[in-house]
Design a protein around this motif. Structure first.
Motif, short mmCIF file in Angstrom:
data_model
loop_
_atom_site.label_atom_id
_atom_site.label_comp_id
_atom_site.label_asym_id
_atom_site.label_seq_id
_atom_site.Cartn_x
_atom_site.Cartn_y
_atom_site.Cartn_z
N CYS A 161 -6.66 1.90 4.24
CA CYS A 161 -5.53 1.01 4.49
C CYS A 161 -5.63 0.36 5.86
O CYS A 161 -5.40 -0.83 6.01
N GLN A 162 -5.98 1.15 6.85
CA GLN A 162 -6.14 0.58 8.18
C GLN A 162 -7.26 -0.45 8.21
O GLN A 162 -7.16 -1.49 8.87
N GLY A 199 2.86 1.69 11.81
CA GLY A 199 1.74 1.42 10.89
C GLY A 199 1.01 0.14 11.20
O GLY A 199 -0.18 -0.01 10.93
N ARG A 201 -7.24 7.34 1.72
CA ARG A 201 -6.35 6.20 1.58
C ARG A 201 -5.88 5.70 2.94
O ARG A 201 -5.85 4.50 3.19
N GLU A 202 -5.55 6.62 3.81
CA GLU A 202 -5.15 6.23 5.17
C GLU A 202 -6.19 5.31 5.80
O GLU A 202 -5.90 4.23 6.25
N ASN A 223 0.81 -1.22 0.00
CA ASN A 223 0.00 0.00 0.00
C ASN A 223 0.85 1.27 0.00
O ASN A 223 0.32 2.37 -0.05
N ARG A 224 2.14 1.11 0.10
CA ARG A 224 3.01 2.29 0.18
C ARG A 224 4.27 2.14 -0.64
O ARG A 224 5.36 2.53 -0.21
#
Lengths: 126, 126
Positions: free
Chosen positions: B15-16, A57, B11-12, A43-44
């Motif tokens: 993603c979590q 994270g 997006r943050e 994702n990064r």
DNA sequence: CTGGATCCCTTGTGATACTG
DNA sequence: CAGTATCACAAGGGATCCAG
């Protein structure tokens, strides 16, 4: 695939091969953290991901575990480890081209997890 | 999905959520045996699969583990347990309709495992 | 045959402190 | 910051015996 003896045996053989293949996958990707780490990194891909950042994270992982898991993933050519010439030193981790081959796996697990949460809700209502 | 505040946060958040979903999946399907059992059963939906037969089909699993794993899977509505009125008693296990939702997951793992074996071969040659 | 009970060893994981 | 060392404990998993 493999040697085909007759109709009856083909299926037997391929089923066992399937289970063996799954064993391999589970051995390499199994445990509580590896797939989470891989997902985090996929994702990064655009960013630099240093150790501490990854630890922050992925909620709950200890430095010890993260170090160990990253080492395992590196050995299996799924991530790269790059020491940055900064002060203080940082180390970046990134997913390899080969590592991206597990995206379909994590995709399915994400989907299933989301779906399962829905399922549970339904069950409670019933 | 979810609340969209702005480009940066979307997006943050997702993603979590992805990681959380994966945690759920790993918690339920993780470990050395559960996915193997599920795969075994999906490959044999047409047949009656009693305890001993499953144990023979999955190389290396002990009765204790198999019993425990099947119980877990049953609790999560992934398999059914049916006591057959035979002498001596046998118990059949079968995958549920819902349990079939994990087929895509095992498919990906089988594929990845096969692919990985190829990859290793290549690496050795290089 | 199913599978619970018990014993025991191995591995996974967490907490904390510490070094380069 | 990155990562190791150490201690400590929980969970995973195997072997064996036994009961319904």
């Amino acid at each position: 695939m493999g040697t085909v003896k007759n109709k009856g045996n083909v299926r037997e053989a391929s089923c066992q091969e399937e289970l063996t293949a799954m064993r391999d996958s589970i051995e390499i990707l199994g445990g509580k953290w590896k797939l989470l780490i891989m997902r985090y990194l996929t994702n990064r891909t655009a960013e630099h991901n240093h150790f501490k950042k990854i630890q922050r994270g992925i909620n709950g992982i200890s430095a010890k575990m993260l170090a160990k898991e990253l080492k395992d993933l590196e050995v299996n050519l799924l991530v790269t480890r790059t020491i940055q010439d900064t002060r203080p030193v940082t180390v970046d981790y990134a997913i390899t081209a080969y590592g991206k081959s597990i995206i379909p796996v994590t995709d399915m697990l994400v989907q299933w997890g989301l779906n399962h949460r829905e399922k549970i809700k339904e069950e409670v209502l019933v």
